[in-house]
Design a protein around this motif. Structure first.
Motif, mmCIF file in Angstrom:
data_model
loop_
_atom_site.group_PDB
_atom_site.id
_atom_site.type_symbol
_atom_site.label_atom_id
_atom_site.label_comp_id
_atom_site.label_asym_id
_atom_site.label_seq_id
_atom_site.Cartn_x
_atom_site.Cartn_y
_atom_site.Cartn_z
ATOM 1 N N TYR A 57 0.826 -1.080 0.065
ATOM 2 C CA TYR A 57 -0.030 -0.082 -0.019
ATOM 3 C C TYR A 57 0.915 1.170 -0.015
ATOM 4 N N ASN A 58 0.825 2.064 -1.110
ATOM 5 C CA ASN A 58 1.553 3.350 -1.076
ATOM 6 C C ASN A 58 2.990 3.202 -1.186
ATOM 7 N N ASP A 59 3.503 2.067 -1.585
ATOM 8 C CA ASP A 59 5.015 1.824 -1.233
ATOM 9 C C ASP A 59 5.447 2.150 0.052
ATOM 10 N N ALA A 60 4.604 1.957 1.017
ATOM 11 C CA ALA A 60 5.127 2.078 2.314
ATOM 12 C C ALA A 60 6.201 1.195 2.757
ATOM 13 N N PRO A 61 7.019 1.637 3.469
ATOM 14 C CA PRO A 61 8.182 0.689 3.998
ATOM 15 C C PRO A 61 7.353 -0.375 4.667
#
Length: 80
Positions: free
Chosen positions: A42-46
Protein backbone atom coordinates in the motif's frame (compact mmCIF):
# COMPACT_ATOMS: atom_id res chain seq x y z
CA UNK A 1 3.87 -14.09 -9.08
CA UNK A 2 0.52 -14.87 -10.65
CA UNK A 3 -2.34 -16.77 -9.00
CA UNK A 4 -5.86 -17.56 -10.07
CA UNK A 5 -8.89 -16.13 -8.28
CA UNK A 6 -9.69 -19.33 -6.38
CA UNK A 7 -6.12 -19.56 -5.03
CA UNK A 8 -6.20 -15.86 -4.11
CA UNK A 9 -9.42 -16.38 -2.15
CA UNK A 10 -8.20 -19.45 -0.26
CA UNK A 11 -4.64 -18.19 0.33
CA UNK A 12 -5.28 -14.47 0.89
CA UNK A 13 -3.46 -14.28 4.24
CA UNK A 14 -0.45 -16.11 2.84
CA UNK A 15 -0.31 -13.85 -0.21
CA UNK A 16 -0.53 -10.72 1.93
CA UNK A 17 2.29 -12.04 4.13
CA UNK A 18 4.46 -12.56 1.04
CA UNK A 19 4.00 -8.89 0.13
CA UNK A 20 4.40 -7.63 3.72
CA UNK A 21 7.70 -9.45 4.17
CA UNK A 22 9.03 -8.32 0.81
CA UNK A 23 9.31 -11.84 -0.63
CA UNK A 24 7.03 -10.69 -3.47
CA UNK A 25 6.83 -7.15 -4.87
CA UNK A 26 3.46 -7.78 -6.43
CA UNK A 27 0.96 -10.55 -6.94
CA UNK A 28 -1.14 -10.68 -10.11
CA UNK A 29 -4.60 -12.21 -9.79
CA UNK A 30 -5.84 -13.83 -12.97
CA UNK A 31 -9.19 -15.07 -14.27
CA UNK A 32 -8.92 -17.85 -16.84
CA UNK A 33 -5.19 -17.12 -17.10
CA UNK A 34 -5.65 -13.41 -17.90
CA UNK A 35 -4.45 -10.81 -15.34
CA UNK A 36 -7.29 -8.78 -13.83
CA UNK A 37 -5.88 -7.34 -10.59
CA UNK A 38 -2.58 -6.59 -8.91
CA UNK A 39 -1.71 -6.70 -5.19
CA UNK A 40 1.18 -4.48 -4.06
CA UNK A 41 2.41 -2.81 -0.88
CA UNK A 42 0.00 0.00 0.00
CA UNK A 43 1.40 3.39 -1.11
CA UNK A 44 4.88 1.85 -1.38
CA UNK A 45 5.11 2.20 2.40
CA UNK A 46 8.21 0.65 3.92
CA UNK A 47 7.57 -2.91 5.01
CA UNK A 48 8.19 -3.62 8.68
CA UNK A 49 10.17 -6.78 9.30
CA UNK A 50 9.82 -8.33 12.73
CA UNK A 51 13.51 -9.15 13.12
CA UNK A 52 15.43 -6.00 13.95
CA UNK A 53 12.32 -4.02 14.85
CA UNK A 54 14.11 -2.46 17.89
CA UNK A 55 17.35 -1.72 16.01
CA UNK A 56 18.75 1.60 17.18
CA UNK A 57 16.39 1.81 20.14
CA UNK A 58 18.41 -0.20 22.64
CA UNK A 59 21.87 0.46 23.99
CA UNK A 60 24.08 -2.31 25.30
CA UNK A 61 26.69 -1.65 28.00
CA UNK A 62 30.28 -1.14 26.84
CA UNK A 63 31.45 -4.11 28.95
CA UNK A 64 28.82 -6.54 27.63
CA UNK A 65 31.44 -9.14 26.68
CA UNK A 66 33.49 -9.01 29.88
CA UNK A 67 32.33 -12.47 31.07
CA UNK A 68 32.66 -14.31 27.73
CA UNK A 69 35.80 -16.25 28.71
CA UNK A 70 34.32 -17.31 32.05
CA UNK A 71 31.07 -18.44 30.40
CA UNK A 72 32.96 -20.38 27.72
CA UNK A 73 35.04 -22.09 30.40
CA UNK A 74 31.91 -23.05 32.41
CA UNK A 75 30.39 -24.66 29.32
CA UNK A 76 33.58 -26.44 28.36
CA UNK A 77 34.34 -24.23 25.39
CA UNK A 78 37.56 -22.52 24.42
CA UNK A 79 38.38 -18.87 24.88
CA UNK A 80 36.65 -16.54 22.47
Amino acid sequence: MQVNILEAKTELSKLIRLIETGREDQIIIARYGKPVAKMTVYNDAPVSKRIGIAKGRLKSPDDLDRHNEEIARLFGGSNL
